[in-house]
Scaffold this active site. Sequence first.
Site, PDB file in Angstrom:
ATOM      1  N   CYS A   1      38.438  49.881  37.234  1.00  0.00           N
ATOM      2  CA  CYS A   1      39.416  49.276  38.151  1.00  0.00           C
ATOM      3  C   CYS A   1      40.500  48.705  37.247  1.00  0.00           C
ATOM      4  O   CYS A   1      40.604  49.141  36.098  1.00  0.00           O
ATOM      5  CB  CYS A   1      38.772  48.222  39.040  1.00  0.00           C
ATOM      6  SG  CYS A   1      37.975  46.894  38.136  1.00  0.00           S
TER       7      CYS A   1
HETATM    8  O1  LIG Z   1      38.383  43.625  37.448  1.00  0.00           O
HETATM    9  P1  LIG Z   1      39.356  43.690  38.588  1.00  0.00           P
HETATM   10  O2  LIG Z   1      38.688  43.969  39.890  1.00  0.00           O
HETATM   11  O3  LIG Z   1      40.530  44.555  38.309  1.00  0.00           O
HETATM   12  O4  LIG Z   1      39.895  42.189  38.690  1.00  0.00           O
HETATM   13  C1  LIG Z   1      40.825  41.737  39.649  1.00  0.00           C
HETATM   14  C2  LIG Z   1      40.156  41.234  40.908  1.00  0.00           C
HETATM   15  O5  LIG Z   1      39.602  42.322  41.607  1.00  0.00           O
HETATM   16  C3  LIG Z   1      41.129  40.564  41.842  1.00  0.00           C
HETATM   17  O6  LIG Z   1      40.434  40.049  42.935  1.00  0.00           O
HETATM   18  C4  LIG Z   1      41.827  39.399  41.178  1.00  0.00           C
HETATM   19  O7  LIG Z   1      42.791  38.896  42.057  1.00  0.00           O
HETATM   20  C5  LIG Z   1      42.454  39.780  39.870  1.00  0.00           C
HETATM   21  O8  LIG Z   1      43.643  40.449  40.084  1.00  0.00           O
HETATM   22  C6  LIG Z   1      41.561  40.612  38.968  1.00  0.00           C
HETATM   23  O9  LIG Z   1      42.307  41.265  37.971  1.00  0.00           O
HETATM   24  P2  LIG Z   1      42.559  40.633  36.559  1.00  0.00           P
HETATM   25  O10 LIG Z   1      43.162  41.745  35.802  1.00  0.00           O
HETATM   26  O11 LIG Z   1      43.446  39.501  36.774  1.00  0.00           O
HETATM   27  O12 LIG Z   1      41.216  40.247  36.016  1.00  0.00           O
END
Ligand SMILES: O=P(O)(O)O[C@H]1[C@H](O)[C@@H](O)[C@H](O)[C@H](O)[C@@H]1OP(=O)(O)O
Length: 924
Positions: free
Chosen positions: A842
Site C-alpha cells: 500500500c
Molecule cells: O500503510 P498505509 O496504509 O499506507 O498507511 C496509511 C494509512 O492507511 C492511513 O489511514 C493514514 O491516514 C496514513 O495516510 C498512512 O500512511 P502513512 O504513509 O502516513 O503511514
Amino acid sequence: MEIKEEGASEEGQHFLPTAQANDTGDPQFTSIQKTPNEPQLEFILACKDLVAPVRDRKLNTLVQISVIHPAEQSLTRYSSTEIVEGTRDPLFLTGVTFPSEYPIYEETKIKLTVYDVKDKSHDTVRTSVLPEHKDPPPEGGRSFLGYASFKVGELLKSKEQLLALSLRTSDGGKVVGTIEVSVVKMGEIEDGEADHITTDVQGQKCALVCECTAPENVSGKDNLPFLNAVLKNPVCKLYRFPTSDNKWMRIREQMSESILSFHIPKELISLHIKEDLCRNQELKELGELSPHWDNLRKNVLTHCDQMVNMYQDILTELSKETGSSFKSSSSKGEKTLEFVPINLHLQRMHVHSPHLKDALYDVITVGAPAAHFQGFKNGGLRKLLHRFETERRNTGYQFIYYSPENTAKAKEVLSNINQLQPLIATHADLLLNSASQHSPDSLKNSLKMLSEKTELFVHAFKDQLVRSALLALYTARPGGILKKPPSPKSSTEESSPQGQPSPMRRQDSIPHHSDYDEEEWDRVWANVGKSLNCIIAMVDKLIEREAGSEGSGGSQDGEKDPSLADSITSPPREDWYEQLYPLILTLKDCMGEVVNRAKQSLTFVLLQELAYSLPQCLMLTLRRDIVFSQALAGLVCGFIIKLQTSLHDPGFLQQLHTVGLIVQYEGLLSTYSDEIGMLEDMAVGISDLKKVAFKIIEAKSNDVLPVITGRREHYVVEVKLPARMFESLPLQIKEGQLLYVYPVLFNVGINEQQTLAERFGDVSLQESINQENFELLKEYYKIFMEKMPPDYISHFQEQNDLKGLLENLHQNIQAKKRKNVEIMWLAATICRKLNGIRFTCCKSAKDRTSMSVTLEQCSILRDEHQLHKDFFIRALDCMRREGCRIENVLKNIKCRKYAFNMLQLMAFPKYYRPPEGTYGKADT
Ligand SMILES: O=P(O)(O)O[C@H]1[C@H](O)[C@@H](O)[C@H](O)[C@H](O)[C@@H]1OP(=O)(O)O
C-alpha cells in the site's frame, strides 16, 4: 535485585543494540543448548484461578513479558500476550519466542506481569519512553493484577519443563492466582491435558488436547547463513492455535528487513551513471552538425551532465548509509532516499501442524514503488509517459520522431556494439596468438570464436533503423554532405575468396536524398563479412599446407626425424602470424568504420528522444529510474528468498529455468487523490520488471550480495550461491541460463478514499490495470502448461484447479463490484499455487498491508491447516495486536497504533479492521 524499567527500551524491541548482543555467548553466563538458527527458547502461558479485584467482575487479562539481563539488572519489556476475555483461567494463544540471535542465558530472569484490561480501546498506547517505576501505573484501560518471575535455567531444568508460579501483588504479599509457563516442546504429545479456552464465539468453550508434532525442515536451515547475509533484524512471534480436530498447531511469525533495500539502489544508480556518461560521450563524438542540431546537442549535453551530477550526489549520500537495511514510511519523501524502497520486509509464517507437513508462507511487504519526492500533482508514470509520447508524436517539427520501440532498439544496438567490438578484438588477438604458436587446433578454435562473434556483430546492424538514422544524420551535417570515409583496404576485396558475395543482403531502401550514397553503408558493412571470409580462407590454406608438408616430410617407414624434417626434407615452416596479421588489421579497420558510423547515427536517434521537451524528458527518466529501483530492490529480495526456500524442490527448479516465475503484487491503493499517481507509478515500475533476468552464479567469497549488469532496457541480476547450494542446481541454471520473471499487479482500494472514488470519482485505472494483468497471468499459465513436463502437469492438475480459479478471478474482475477483495484473495492463491513470489503493497506497507497480510495468514491457516473455525477471528486479533505487524508500525512511526480512525475503518471491508485498541490517529 532491583528491578527497574529500562527507560529507552521498548516492548517488542526484540534485539539489544548490536554491541550488547552476544552471538558467541558471554563466558560469564550459561548459554542455552540450541540447534543453530532455531529459537533458543519458546514458551506458552496460561493462568489459573485469577482473583478479580472486584468480586464478580469478569476478568479480561493479558500477560506482559519482561527480561532482566544478568549483567545489567535492568528490566526490558519484551512482548505481550493477547487479551483473553471473560475468564479467570485464561489460556493465551500468543506465546513467547527468543530467536537464536537473542542474548539469553540460563541466568536471565523473566518477569511476567498480569493485567486486567477494563477498556480495550485505551490499552495500547505504549510509547517508547516508559515510566521509571517497577510496574507501569494503571494505564487508561488496564490495572495490575499480579506478577511472577523465574530464571530461564529454572524453567529448562524443571520437570516436564513446566513451571507453575504464584502470582503476587506488587508488595509481594497476596497470592492472586497461578501462572503456568511451559516450554514448547518439539515432537512431544502432551496428552491427557485438556484445557478450556475461549473461542471467537462469545461464551462458547472448546476442549483441546495440547499437542505439538515434530517439525520437518522446510526452511532449509542449512541455507540460513546465506539468507542471513541479506535479511536483517528479525522480529519473531509465536502462537498456538487449535485445529478443527482439537489439536494444537504452532505458528512462528517472522518479519525481517533486507540489506538489499539499499544495496540494489546503489548498484542501479552506478549503472545509470555509467550508461549516461557513455551516452553523453557519444553525443560529444557525434561530429560536426549544422547549427540547429549543434545548439540542440549543446543544450541536451548541459542538462544531461547536470543529471549525471545529480545521480552521483544521490549515490554519494546513499553510500554514507553503510549497513542500512530499512527506510521508514516517515522517510518516504526524502530526496536522497528516493531510490530506496519504503518499509521493505519479508513477512514469513512458519506452520507446524499435526498430521500435515510443515509449511512456510512468505510475502514481501513494501510501500508501493512511487516517486514521493517528485509528488503526484500531475499524476504518475502511466499517465505522464502516455501524455509525453502523444505530445512528442504530434509536435515533431524541430526534431525527428522515433517511436519508443525504435529508440529502445537504437539503445540495444549501441549496447551490442559496445560489447561486441572489444570482444571481437580480443578473439582476433587470440587468433594471432595461436598463429604465432603455430598450433592448428588452437588456430581452428580461435577462428571459430572469432567467426561466431563477428557474425553476431554483422547481424546487429541488419536493421532498417540504422539505415534511416544514417540518412537522418547525413542531413543534419553542415551542408548535408558527408566526407567520404576511407574505404577499407582494397586488398580485402581482392583477396575475398573468388569474390564471393558477402553473407549480408541489402535491406529495404531508405528515403531518397539526391546527394546521399545509400549504397555506401552496404559496402562498409559488407566489408566486415568479406574480411572475415578472407581470414577463414587463409586459415584453411595454412592448415592445408601444413598437413601437406607434414605428409611429404615423413621418412619412408613413417617415422619422422624432427630435426631432419625441419631442416632438410620439408619446405621452410611458414610464419602463420605474418600471413594472418594484415588480414586481422583489415578486419579491425572495417569493424572500426562500421562502429563509427553506426554509433554516430544511433546516437543521433537518442538525441531526438532527449531533444523534445528536454527537462520534462529527463525528469520522466529520473522518475522511472526511481520507481524501478524501488521495485527491483523488492523483486531481488523476493527472488533470493524464493530460491533459498525452494532449492530442494526439483519441480520448482525446472519451472524456474523452463518457464520463469510469476511475481504477483497485491496493491491496496485507492484510485483517489495522490494515490492515483502512486498507482500509476507502481503499475509502470512493476511492468518494467519484465526487463530483468536473473542468473545464478557460484559465490567465490563470503560476499553473496547480488551484482547487476546491463542498461535501462535490459538488466541481468547475478545471484551468488555458496558452492554447496550451487552444486545442487540443474545444469541449465549452473551453465548461466537467464531466468525470467512475469510480474502481475492486481489492485483493490479498500479505504475511505476508495469509497469516495467509487461514489464521486473514477475507478477506471484500477479496472484497466486488473484487466490487463489478468491477461498477463493467463498468458503465464498457458506457458506454464505448455512448457512443464506432462507428468508434472497431470499431478499439478490433480492437486489444483487453476483453470477454475482463473475463471473465478476473471468473473470477479468483470463484475466491477465495489471493494471486491475477492480479486486479491484469488490472485494471491493462484500465485501461491503457481509457486510464485507474493508481494503486498500500500502507500507505506504499514497499516493496510498489515491488515491484509495477517488476514492472508489466517485464511491460509483456515484453508490449508484446518484452523478451528471458531478461532479465526481470535487468531487474526492475536496477529494484529501482538504480532510482527504492530512491531512494523512501531519501527516506522515510533508508536504502536495502526494509523486508522473509527470513521476510516467504517469504510473498510470487515476483515480488514484491526482489533479495538490497536488503532488511532497517530502522527505518521
Ligand atoms: O500503510 P498505509 O496504509 O499506507 O498507511 C496509511 C494509512 O492507511 C492511513 O489511514 C493514514 O491516514 C496514513 O495516510 C498512512 O500512511 P502513512 O504513509 O502516513 O503511514
